[in-house]
Motif scaffolding. Structure first.
Motif, PDB file in Angstrom:
ATOM      1  N   VAL A  48     -11.555 -60.763  57.369  1.00 29.62           N
ATOM      2  CA  VAL A  48     -10.726 -61.953  57.600  1.00 29.62           C
ATOM      3  C   VAL A  48     -10.923 -62.960  56.464  1.00 29.62           C
ATOM      4  O   VAL A  48      -9.960 -63.535  55.947  1.00 29.62           O
ATOM      5  N   TYR A  49     -12.168 -63.145  56.028  1.00 23.49           N
ATOM      6  CA  TYR A  49     -12.419 -64.068  54.912  1.00 23.49           C
ATOM      7  C   TYR A  49     -11.840 -63.492  53.619  1.00 23.49           C
ATOM      8  O   TYR A  49     -11.151 -64.168  52.862  1.00 23.49           O
ATOM      9  N   GLU A  50     -12.169 -62.222  53.365  1.00 22.72           N
ATOM     10  CA  GLU A  50     -11.815 -61.609  52.080  1.00 22.72           C
ATOM     11  C   GLU A  50     -10.303 -61.494  51.894  1.00 22.72           C
ATOM     12  O   GLU A  50      -9.779 -61.798  50.825  1.00 22.72           O
ATOM     13  N   LEU A  51      -9.605 -61.045  52.945  1.00 24.90           N
ATOM     14  CA  LEU A  51      -8.160 -60.836  52.779  1.00 24.90           C
ATOM     15  C   LEU A  51      -7.403 -62.161  52.735  1.00 24.90           C
ATOM     16  O   LEU A  51      -6.468 -62.319  51.949  1.00 24.90           O
ATOM     17  N   ASN A  52      -7.807 -63.115  53.575  1.00 22.20           N
ATOM     18  CA  ASN A  52      -7.098 -64.401  53.534  1.00 22.20           C
ATOM     19  C   ASN A  52      -7.314 -65.101  52.192  1.00 22.20           C
ATOM     20  O   ASN A  52      -6.478 -65.872  51.740  1.00 22.20           O
ATOM     21  N   LEU A  53      -8.427 -64.805  51.548  1.00 22.63           N
ATOM     22  CA  LEU A  53      -8.712 -65.411  50.249  1.00 22.63           C
ATOM     23  C   LEU A  53      -8.034 -64.658  49.098  1.00 22.63           C
ATOM     24  O   LEU A  53      -7.485 -65.262  48.186  1.00 22.63           O
ATOM     25  N   TRP A  54      -8.068 -63.307  49.153  1.00 23.33           N
ATOM     26  CA  TRP A  54      -7.711 -62.509  47.978  1.00 23.33           C
ATOM     27  C   TRP A  54      -6.370 -61.798  48.025  1.00 23.33           C
ATOM     28  O   TRP A  54      -5.854 -61.397  46.971  1.00 23.33           O
ATOM     29  N   ALA A  55      -5.796 -61.564  49.213  1.00 24.20           N
ATOM     30  CA  ALA A  55      -4.600 -60.713  49.257  1.00 24.20           C
ATOM     31  C   ALA A  55      -3.396 -61.448  48.682  1.00 24.20           C
ATOM     32  O   ALA A  55      -3.141 -62.602  49.022  1.00 24.20           O
ATOM     33  N   LEU A 213      -2.661 -65.597  37.525  1.00 22.65           N
ATOM     34  CA  LEU A 213      -3.679 -65.702  38.589  1.00 22.65           C
ATOM     35  C   LEU A 213      -4.405 -64.370  38.770  1.00 22.65           C
ATOM     36  O   LEU A 213      -5.616 -64.320  38.971  1.00 22.65           O
ATOM     37  N   MET A 214      -3.625 -63.270  38.669  1.00 33.22           N
ATOM     38  CA  MET A 214      -4.223 -61.936  38.836  1.00 33.22           C
ATOM     39  C   MET A 214      -5.262 -61.655  37.771  1.00 33.22           C
ATOM     40  O   MET A 214      -6.377 -61.253  38.073  1.00 33.22           O
ATOM     41  N   THR A 215      -4.880 -61.842  36.508  1.00 34.61           N
ATOM     42  CA  THR A 215      -5.810 -61.460  35.438  1.00 34.61           C
ATOM     43  C   THR A 215      -6.956 -62.457  35.320  1.00 34.61           C
ATOM     44  O   THR A 215      -8.037 -62.088  34.888  1.00 34.61           O
ATOM     45  N   ARG A 216      -6.720 -63.704  35.701  1.00 35.46           N
ATOM     46  CA  ARG A 216      -7.815 -64.681  35.671  1.00 35.46           C
ATOM     47  C   ARG A 216      -8.728 -64.531  36.888  1.00 35.46           C
ATOM     48  O   ARG A 216      -9.709 -65.236  37.019  1.00 35.46           O
ATOM     49  N   ARG A 217      -8.370 -63.627  37.798  1.00 36.95           N
ATOM     50  CA  ARG A 217      -9.123 -63.392  39.046  1.00 36.95           C
ATOM     51  C   ARG A 217      -9.306 -64.703  39.823  1.00 36.95           C
ATOM     52  O   ARG A 217     -10.397 -65.032  40.291  1.00 36.95           O
ATOM     53  N   ILE A 218      -8.208 -65.449  39.944  1.00 39.81           N
ATOM     54  CA  ILE A 218      -8.242 -66.679  40.748  1.00 39.81           C
ATOM     55  C   ILE A 218      -7.706 -66.317  42.135  1.00 39.81           C
ATOM     56  O   ILE A 218      -6.607 -65.770  42.251  1.00 39.81           O
ATOM     57  N   PRO A 219      -8.471 -66.582  43.197  1.00 35.98           N
ATOM     58  CA  PRO A 219      -7.999 -66.170  44.529  1.00 35.98           C
ATOM     59  C   PRO A 219      -6.757 -66.957  44.952  1.00 35.98           C
ATOM     60  O   PRO A 219      -6.771 -68.188  44.917  1.00 35.98           O
ATOM     61  N   PRO A 220      -5.692 -66.251  45.354  1.00 37.92           N
ATOM     62  CA  PRO A 220      -4.456 -66.944  45.739  1.00 37.92           C
ATOM     63  C   PRO A 220      -4.638 -67.824  46.970  1.00 37.92           C
ATOM     64  O   PRO A 220      -3.907 -68.783  47.172  1.00 37.92           O
ATOM     65  N   GLY A 221      -5.638 -67.495  47.786  1.00 35.64           N
ATOM     66  CA  GLY A 221      -5.882 -68.289  48.999  1.00 35.64           C
ATOM     67  C   GLY A 221      -6.673 -69.555  48.716  1.00 35.64           C
ATOM     68  O   GLY A 221      -6.982 -70.310  49.642  1.00 35.64           O
ATOM     69  N   SER A 222      -6.991 -69.799  47.445  1.00 32.51           N
ATOM     70  CA  SER A 222      -7.835 -70.967  47.158  1.00 32.51           C
ATOM     71  C   SER A 222      -7.030 -72.257  47.101  1.00 32.51           C
ATOM     72  O   SER A 222      -7.591 -73.336  47.033  1.00 32.51           O
ATOM     73  N   PHE A 223      -5.679 -72.130  47.132  1.00 33.27           N
ATOM     74  CA  PHE A 223      -4.861 -73.346  46.996  1.00 33.27           C
ATOM     75  C   PHE A 223      -4.591 -74.041  48.319  1.00 33.27           C
ATOM     76  O   PHE A 223      -4.049 -75.121  48.346  1.00 33.27           O
ATOM     77  N   ARG A 224      -4.896 -73.345  49.441  1.00 29.24           N
ATOM     78  CA  ARG A 224      -4.570 -74.025  50.701  1.00 29.24           C
ATOM     79  C   ARG A 224      -5.778 -74.664  51.364  1.00 29.24           C
ATOM     80  O   ARG A 224      -5.744 -74.978  52.553  1.00 29.24           O
ATOM     81  N   GLY A 225      -6.806 -74.876  50.605  1.00 27.22           N
ATOM     82  CA  GLY A 225      -7.965 -75.575  51.152  1.00 27.22           C
ATOM     83  C   GLY A 225      -8.493 -74.857  52.375  1.00 27.22           C
ATOM     84  O   GLY A 225      -8.752 -73.657  52.339  1.00 27.22           O
ATOM     85  N   LEU A 226      -8.600 -75.589  53.483  1.00 28.68           N
ATOM     86  CA  LEU A 226      -9.159 -74.972  54.687  1.00 28.68           C
ATOM     87  C   LEU A 226      -8.074 -74.766  55.743  1.00 28.68           C
ATOM     88  O   LEU A 226      -8.345 -74.745  56.937  1.00 28.68           O
ATOM     89  N   GLU A 227      -6.837 -74.600  55.274  1.00 29.47           N
ATOM     90  CA  GLU A 227      -5.720 -74.432  56.215  1.00 29.47           C
ATOM     91  C   GLU A 227      -5.541 -72.983  56.644  1.00 29.47           C
ATOM     92  O   GLU A 227      -4.547 -72.338  56.289  1.00 29.47           O
ATOM     93  N   PHE A 228      -6.520 -72.436  57.343  1.00 30.00           N
ATOM     94  CA  PHE A 228      -6.426 -71.067  57.847  1.00 30.00           C
ATOM     95  C   PHE A 228      -6.663 -71.089  59.349  1.00 30.00           C
ATOM     96  O   PHE A 228      -7.571 -71.785  59.827  1.00 30.00           O
ATOM     97  N   ALA A 229      -5.876 -70.291  60.066  1.00 36.74           N
ATOM     98  CA  ALA A 229      -5.995 -70.289  61.531  1.00 36.74           C
ATOM     99  C   ALA A 229      -7.392 -69.862  61.982  1.00 36.74           C
ATOM    100  O   ALA A 229      -7.906 -70.361  62.980  1.00 36.74           O
ATOM    101  N   GLU A 246     -15.923 -70.792  47.001  1.00 38.39           N
ATOM    102  CA  GLU A 246     -16.527 -71.469  45.845  1.00 38.39           C
ATOM    103  C   GLU A 246     -17.061 -70.448  44.851  1.00 38.39           C
ATOM    104  O   GLU A 246     -16.884 -70.581  43.641  1.00 38.39           O
ATOM    105  N   GLU A 247     -17.703 -69.405  45.388  1.00 38.74           N
ATOM    106  CA  GLU A 247     -18.280 -68.382  44.513  1.00 38.74           C
ATOM    107  C   GLU A 247     -17.173 -67.659  43.742  1.00 38.74           C
ATOM    108  O   GLU A 247     -17.289 -67.418  42.538  1.00 38.74           O
ATOM    109  N   ALA A 248     -16.072 -67.370  44.434  1.00 41.34           N
ATOM    110  CA  ALA A 248     -14.949 -66.676  43.785  1.00 41.34           C
ATOM    111  C   ALA A 248     -14.379 -67.541  42.663  1.00 41.34           C
ATOM    112  O   ALA A 248     -14.116 -67.062  41.559  1.00 41.34           O
TER     113      ALA A 248
END
Ligand SMILES: C[S@@+](CC[C@H](N)C(=O)[O-])C[C@H]1O[C@@H](n2cnc3c(N)ncnc32)[C@H](O)[C@@H]1O
Length: 387
Positions: A48-55, A213-229, A246-248
């Motif tokens: 849940v953490y990994e996919l919401n952050l990286w997918a 974003l892909m090649t810089r390995r920036i997680p796409p889920g990092s832009f919504r702060g803590l807005e996850f269900a 933060e680590e990512a």
């Protein structure tokens, strides 16, 4: 480690791309099962953490509560009533059922929602003696009930609003591409940071921004702060998620990559630069105002990966579209010795004829749903392939 069952929604027609991405993020031993606009798999709770952050191609991730066949609304009630909700909803929390129905039935999606809602209330009351509150506008917990023909799926939404709403788009092009579709096209092109990525009709810059974003390995889920269900759900630890995020971000790649975005309108390029800046990748992309039918006038380097969402013809007449597709493909063949080209268009016949006329090989066509529109994604080879 305890395994959980999940399903994730994605773009219809790109389930295989999403399945490959999920397999790679989680290191699964096999590909997820493909469904209709969704994929099914098992994994640890941390998925849940990994996919919401990286997918990048997934829309929403659900913890699977039930999957089975039914004949009547009573079967749906019995299935939902038989589940234990006490570990996912706290007594003081509110919930809502969102229902979606496809196929022929003698009931509506509203009937499904109220049947499942009643089953959740009855089950909770029986185990805890508490009557749960329903809040349709801002629930703490959202449960999805999907009915398709005789299949019934119940899932706990861990994502909240779809992940394709990344949160970095400050300029919206009138024909903007979904970020998840752009990411899927980039995967199909094989873009991995080596070579030169070009979107010659980039509008608001969705494709170059997603490519960067892909090649810089920036997680796409990092832009919504803590807005996850999932952050409201008893099962999860917000501290663990924040630490992973933060680590990512600290490990994102700061190397130099060659990504180019071009459009013939200055206003769109200005908007694209604002989007790239908001996503933190404006230093990775070179934006220029230029004409995709005269690429050699603008490019100093040969593109190796071209991913593009040209006009479809909704606003443009067919003759103009035919001319544009042919002139663009001819210009690209002149500008590069060899490149992978991935194009999305709903004018599939016009594109195929242009490719044939210019000698561009169509390797694969994938039909997808882009909003309400059926569109085709073409995977092509321009010039000699690299084997
Ligand atoms: C469907 S839109 C792209 C939208 C973009 N993918 C996004 O997400 O914002 C197509 C774009 O092609 C551009 N365009 C059309 N003809 C062009 C040409 N000959 N050269 C460069 N850009 C062109 C249009 O200005 C428009 O912005």
């Amino acid at each position: 480690m305890e395994r959980y069952r999940f399903f994730a929604t994605t773009i219809r027609g790109l389930e295989d791309v999403c399945a490959r991405e999920v397999k790679s993020i989680l290191g699964l031993p096999k590909l997820p099962e493909l469904g209709w606009g969704r994929i099914f798999f098992e994994g640890p709770l941390e998925a849940v953490y990994e996919l919401n952050l990286w997918a990048r191609t997934m829309h929403k991730l659900f913890l699977l509560l039930y999957r089975g066949r039914f004949e009547s609304l009573e079967d749906i009630y019995r299935a939902a009533r038989g589940l234990d909700y006490t570990n996912i909803i706290r007594p003081e929390q509110s919930f809502a059922i969102r229902a979606e129905r496809v196929g022929k039935h003698d009931f509506t999606s509203i009937d499904v929602a109220s049947t499942v809602g009643q089953a959740v209330i009855d089950s909770y009351m029986a185990s805890k003696g508490v009557r749960l509150k329903v809040n349709l506008d801002k629930p703490d917990v959202e449960i999805y009930a999907f009915v398709r023909d005789d299949e019934f799926l119940l899932g706990l939404n861990t994502t909240g609003p779809s992940l394709h709403k990344r949160g970095y788009r400050v300029f919206k092009h009138p024909a903007a591409l979904r970020t998840s579709v752009a990411a899927a096209m980039l995967y199909l092109s094989g873009w991995n940071g080596r070579g030169v990525l070009l979107d010659p009709m980039c509008g608001g810059g969705t494709i170059p921004v997603e490519g960067a974003l892909m090649t810089r390995r920036i997680p796409p889920g990092s832009f919504r702060g803590l807005e996850f269900a999932f952050l409201k759900l008893a099962l999860f630890d917000p501290g663990d998620f924040s630490a992973r995020r933060e680590e990512a971000l600290a490990r994102s790649n700061r190397d130099v990559f060659h990504v180019i975005g071009m459009d013939k309108f200055t206003a769109y390029i200005e908007g694209a630069i604002r989007n790239a800046r908001s996503a933190g990748v404006d230093d990775t992309i070179r934006f220029l105002v230029g004409d995709a039918t005269r690429l050699t006038d603008y490019l100093a380097e040969e593109p190796t990966h071209v991913v593009v969402n040209p006009p479809y013809g909704v606003r443009m007449k067919l003759r103009g579209l035919r001319k544009l597709y042919r002139a663009f493909l001819a210009s690209l063949s002149e500008a590069t010795g060899s490149c992978r080209l991935v194009v999305i268009t709903s004018a599939r016949g016009t594109f195929r004829r242009a490719a044939e006329a210019v000698g561009v090989d169509v390797l694969e066509e994938k039909k997808i749903m882009h909003g309400e529109l059926v569109a085709s994604i073409f995977l092509c080879q321009v010039g000699e392939g690299q084997g």
